[in-house]
Scaffold this motif. Structure first.
Motif, PDB file in Angstrom:
ATOM      1  N   ARG A 122      30.228  33.401  42.460  1.00 24.59           N
ATOM      2  CA  ARG A 122      31.341  34.353  42.508  1.00 24.59           C
ATOM      3  C   ARG A 122      32.505  33.857  41.674  1.00 24.59           C
ATOM      4  O   ARG A 122      33.129  34.620  40.944  1.00 24.59           O
ATOM      5  N   ILE A 123      32.775  32.558  41.791  1.00 22.97           N
ATOM      6  CA  ILE A 123      33.880  31.988  41.017  1.00 22.97           C
ATOM      7  C   ILE A 123      33.579  32.077  39.529  1.00 22.97           C
ATOM      8  O   ILE A 123      34.439  32.435  38.725  1.00 22.97           O
ATOM      9  N   GLU A 125      31.567  34.202  38.158  1.00 19.71           N
ATOM     10  CA  GLU A 125      31.651  35.624  37.821  1.00 19.71           C
ATOM     11  C   GLU A 125      33.116  36.033  37.684  1.00 19.71           C
ATOM     12  O   GLU A 125      33.484  36.779  36.779  1.00 19.71           O
ATOM     13  N   ARG A 126      33.921  35.554  38.607  1.00 24.60           N
ATOM     14  CA  ARG A 126      35.351  35.859  38.551  1.00 24.60           C
ATOM     15  C   ARG A 126      35.970  35.280  37.288  1.00 24.60           C
ATOM     16  O   ARG A 126      36.767  35.943  36.632  1.00 24.60           O
ATOM     17  N   SER A 127      35.582  34.026  36.997  1.00 21.75           N
ATOM     18  CA  SER A 127      36.154  33.421  35.787  1.00 21.75           C
ATOM     19  C   SER A 127      35.691  34.171  34.546  1.00 21.75           C
ATOM     20  O   SER A 127      36.462  34.380  33.612  1.00 21.75           O
ATOM     21  N   ALA A 129      34.877  37.357  34.560  1.00 20.54           N
ATOM     22  CA  ALA A 129      35.628  38.613  34.620  1.00 20.54           C
ATOM     23  C   ALA A 129      37.071  38.378  34.190  1.00 20.54           C
ATOM     24  O   ALA A 129      37.658  39.204  33.471  1.00 20.54           O
ATOM     25  N   LEU A 130      37.640  37.271  34.632  1.00 20.07           N
ATOM     26  CA  LEU A 130      39.016  36.949  34.242  1.00 20.07           C
ATOM     27  C   LEU A 130      39.112  36.744  32.738  1.00 20.07           C
ATOM     28  O   LEU A 130      40.071  37.204  32.097  1.00 20.07           O
TER      29      LEU A 130
END
Length: 180
Positions: A122-123, A125-127, A129-130
Motif C-alpha cells: 500500500r505504501i 502504491e501510495r508512493s 500514486a504520490l
C-alpha cells in the motif's frame, strides 16, 4: 538323617559364598540380607537360628526370602519400565505441546508478515500514486503558467487591438475631415 546332610553342606557353601564376596557399595539385595540377618535376632539378642528349629524350616524360610527377593527384583524392573514409559509419554506430551505452541506462533508471525507486506505494498502504491500525482501536479502547474503567459499575451493583444481601433477611428475622422 543322611538325607539332611547334603542340604546342610549346600547351605554352608552358600553362606560362605555370601560372606566371601568382596565388600562393595550396598546394593538393595545386600540391604535386604542385612535386614534379614538382623530380623533373626529377637529382643533378647539371641539368634533365631540358635533356637532349635528343624532344618527344613530354615530351608523353607530361605526359599521364601529368595523368592521374595526375586519378586522384588522383577517388580523393580517392571516399575522401571513403567516409569520410563510414563516419563517418555510425559516428554512426548510436552514436546507435542511445544510443537503446537510453535505452530501457533508461526501462524501469528505469518499473519504479521502478510500485514507488513500489505502495508508495504500500500505504501509503495501510495508512493507510486504520490509520484504520479506530483508529476501531474507539475504538468498542471506548467500548463497553468503557460496559460497565464498566454493570458498576459492576450491581454496585451487586446490592449494593442483597442489602441489600434482607437487610432484607426481617429485616422478615419482625420481622413473624413480632409476629404471634406
Amino acid at each position: 538323617m543322611s538325607s539332611y546332610y547334603p542340604r546342610t553342606k549346600d547351605l554352608t557353601r552358600t553362606r560362605k559364598s555370601l560372606t566371601e564376596s568382596p565388600p562393595s557399595s550396598p546394593s538393595p539385595t545386600d540391604k535386604n540380607y542385612r535386614h534379614e540377618r538382623l530380623s533373626r535376632y529377637d529382643s533378647s539378642g539371641e539368634s533365631a537360628t540358635d533356637k532349635p528349629v528343624g532344618r527344613t524350616g530354615s530351608y523353607t524360610r530361605r526359599e521364601t526370602r529368595l523368592a521374595a527377593l526375586n519378586r522384588q527384583e522383577q517388580d523393580s524392573t517392571a516399575k522401571d519400565y513403567k516409569k520410563m514409559y510414563a516419563e517418555a509419554l510425559h516428554e512426548n506430551e510436552r514436546l507435542k505441546s511445544r510443537l503446537q505452541d510453535s505452530k501457533q506462533e508461526l501462524v501469528k508471525i505469518r499473519s504479521q508478515l502478510e500485514k507488513v507486506t500489505q502495508r508495504h505494498d500500500r505504501i509503495s502504491e501510495r508512493s507510486t500514486a504520490l509520484d504520479m500525482e506530483k508529476r501531474e501536479k507539475q504538468a498542471l502547474e506548467k500548463r497553468v503558467s503557460n496559460m497565464e503567459e498566454e493570458i498576459k499575451i492576450l491581454t496585451e493583444l487586446k490592449s494593442d487591438n483597442q489602441r489600434l481601433k482607437d487610432e484607426n477611428g481617429a485616422l478615419i475622422r482625420v481622413i473624413s475631415k480632409l476629404s471634406k
